[in-house]
Design a protein around this motif. Structure first.
Motif, PDB file in Angstrom:
ATOM      1  N   SER A 107       5.654   9.865  -3.860  1.00 55.86           N
ATOM      2  CA  SER A 107       5.620   9.410  -5.255  1.00 55.86           C
ATOM      3  C   SER A 107       6.581  10.209  -6.111  1.00 55.86           C
ATOM      4  O   SER A 107       7.320   9.652  -6.943  1.00 55.86           O
ATOM      5  N   ARG A 161       0.845  -1.196   0.000  1.00 57.57           N
ATOM      6  CA  ARG A 161       0.000   0.000   0.000  1.00 57.57           C
ATOM      7  C   ARG A 161       0.880   1.245   0.000  1.00 57.57           C
ATOM      8  O   ARG A 161       1.819   1.350   0.797  1.00 57.57           O
ATOM      9  N   LEU A 162       0.571   2.157  -0.897  1.00 55.14           N
ATOM     10  CA  LEU A 162       1.352   3.386  -1.028  1.00 55.14           C
ATOM     11  C   LEU A 162       1.393   4.144   0.300  1.00 55.14           C
ATOM     12  O   LEU A 162       2.435   4.690   0.678  1.00 55.14           O
ATOM     13  N   THR A 163       0.263   4.167   1.008  1.00 50.25           N
ATOM     14  CA  THR A 163       0.198   4.895   2.280  1.00 50.25           C
ATOM     15  C   THR A 163       1.235   4.378   3.259  1.00 50.25           C
ATOM     16  O   THR A 163       1.958   5.148   3.907  1.00 50.25           O
ATOM     17  N   GLU A 164       1.373   3.040   3.358  1.00 51.30           N
ATOM     18  CA  GLU A 164       2.309   2.445   4.309  1.00 51.30           C
ATOM     19  C   GLU A 164       3.756   2.711   3.921  1.00 51.30           C
ATOM     20  O   GLU A 164       4.604   2.976   4.776  1.00 51.30           O
ATOM     21  N   ALA A 205       4.851   5.241   2.094  1.00 49.60           N
ATOM     22  CA  ALA A 205       5.104   6.671   2.295  1.00 49.60           C
ATOM     23  C   ALA A 205       5.407   6.962   3.759  1.00 49.60           C
ATOM     24  O   ALA A 205       6.246   7.821   4.079  1.00 49.60           O
ATOM     25  N   GLU A 206       4.755   6.236   4.652  1.00 49.78           N
ATOM     26  CA  GLU A 206       5.008   6.422   6.079  1.00 49.78           C
ATOM     27  C   GLU A 206       6.432   6.014   6.444  1.00 49.78           C
ATOM     28  O   GLU A 206       7.052   6.607   7.333  1.00 49.78           O
ATOM     29  N   HIS A 253       8.411   8.827   5.842  1.00 49.98           N
ATOM     30  CA  HIS A 253       7.938  10.000   6.594  1.00 49.98           C
ATOM     31  C   HIS A 253       7.541  11.125   5.655  1.00 49.98           C
ATOM     32  O   HIS A 253       7.938  12.292   5.819  1.00 49.98           O
ATOM     33  N   SER A 258       4.208  12.514   2.736  1.00 51.44           N
ATOM     34  CA  SER A 258       2.854  12.323   2.253  1.00 51.44           C
ATOM     35  C   SER A 258       2.909  11.453   0.995  1.00 51.44           C
ATOM     36  O   SER A 258       3.963  11.290   0.374  1.00 51.44           O
ATOM     37  N   GLU A 259       1.772  10.893   0.595  1.00 51.08           N
ATOM     38  CA  GLU A 259       1.752  10.014  -0.577  1.00 51.08           C
ATOM     39  C   GLU A 259       2.213  10.752  -1.832  1.00 51.08           C
ATOM     40  O   GLU A 259       3.022  10.234  -2.608  1.00 51.08           O
TER      41      GLU A 259
END
Length: 289
Positions: free
Chosen positions: A212, A196-199, A201-202, A205, A207-208
């Motif tokens: 990207s 998952r892109l969200t994970e 990106a975390e 540290h 934002s998505e």
């Protein structure tokens, strides 16, 4: 864990380093150093990442990695024995102008091309493997002469392959390198599952949207493309080394849809998984007989 500069310490009696690296697994470690690295895999399989290239490695894989080019080798899951002969040297280890002399200009050009293209990959035949394996048994002077002879022989080969390094930013800041390393290590451990892109990106540290842009700018492709390369590299390895069905291989490499797996595999390899497996079998038959 960060993508970091690695200091290479040569023995006092030598101006370069040669060692046998033998361990149960090669763990992902994204690093770089000013020394050129000639690395021959003698045992084990896995994925090598050099610059923006993601490919399989196995016994006989021989790569000349350019100066300051980021790279990492990660062994396949479940492997218990990895071995490589690693030679590291600076361009000027025999003198600042040595490889500019007419007699060794071909070697100098090979070193320049390897740095510009990330690495040059060769097919190591039995003679080359024997020469690399014998290096450690030689005296310092004999060892250096043997290395020079090997470099001359490799520079004269017509069959070699340059790895694509386009799009890679070699001048990343320490913070950016640390983010890239953390993300690549995370993806290396999880690419066979759901990403998952969200994970991810975390992990960086960010934002998505910012992540990207950062990933594409740093590695020359999107995260989706990078994960696809990891999965297809693993799939091509399983197609040659296992008797698993193609649908099982697709599942083991993170694809829940067989048609999607076939499409991605063909996009990177230029043929279907079935055609790829058949071609490998034909090559092995020619070698055996």
């Amino acid at each position: 864990m960060r993508a970091e500069f690695t200091r290479v310490h040569a023995p006092e009696e030598r101006s370069w380093l040669c060692r046998l690296l033998s361990q149960p697994t090669f763990n992902f470690s994204w690093h770089f150093h000013p020394e050129f690295e000639l690395i021959l895999i003698t045992r084990g399989t896995g994925t090598r990442m050099i610059g923006t290239s993601v490919e399989n490695y196995g016994p006989g894989d021989l790569a000349l990695i350019g100066s300051d080019v980021p790279h990492a080798y990660a062994s396949s899951a479940g492997t218990t024995e990895q071995e490589a002969i690693v030679v590291q040297f600076r361009r000027e280890f025999l003198g600042s102008d040595f490889f500019g002399a007419p007699e060794f200009a071909d070697v100098g050009r090979m070193l320049d091309v390897s740095s510009a293209a990330a690495a040059t990959v060769f097919e190591a035949d039995a003679s080359t493997i024997e020469r690399c394996q014998s290096l450690q048994a030689l005296s310092p002077s004999e060892q250096t002469l043997a290395l020079l002879s090997l470099l001359v022989e490799l520079a004269g080969r017509t069959q070699s392959r340059k790895l694509d390094n386009s799009g890679l930013m070699l001048g990343l800041s320490p913070d950016a390198r640390e983010r890239v390393n953390a993300v690549c290590e995370y993806l290396q451990e999880r690419f066979t599952g759901s990403i998952r892109l969200t994970e991810v990106a975390e992990v960086a540290h960010m934002s998505e949207a910012a992540f990207s842009r950062f990933f594409r700018r740093s590695l020359g492709r999107t995260m989706t493309q990078y994960v696809m390369e990891l999965r297809v590299a693993r799939a091509s390895q399983l197609l040659g080394d296992s008797a698993l069905s193609i649908s099982d291989i697709a599942f083991h490499c993170g694809y829940g849809n067989l048609s999607n797996f076939n499409r991605c595999f063909r996009a990177l390899k230029g043929r279907s998984p079935r055609q790829y497996r058949r071609a490998l079998a034909q090559i092995r038959e020619q070698i055996v007989y």
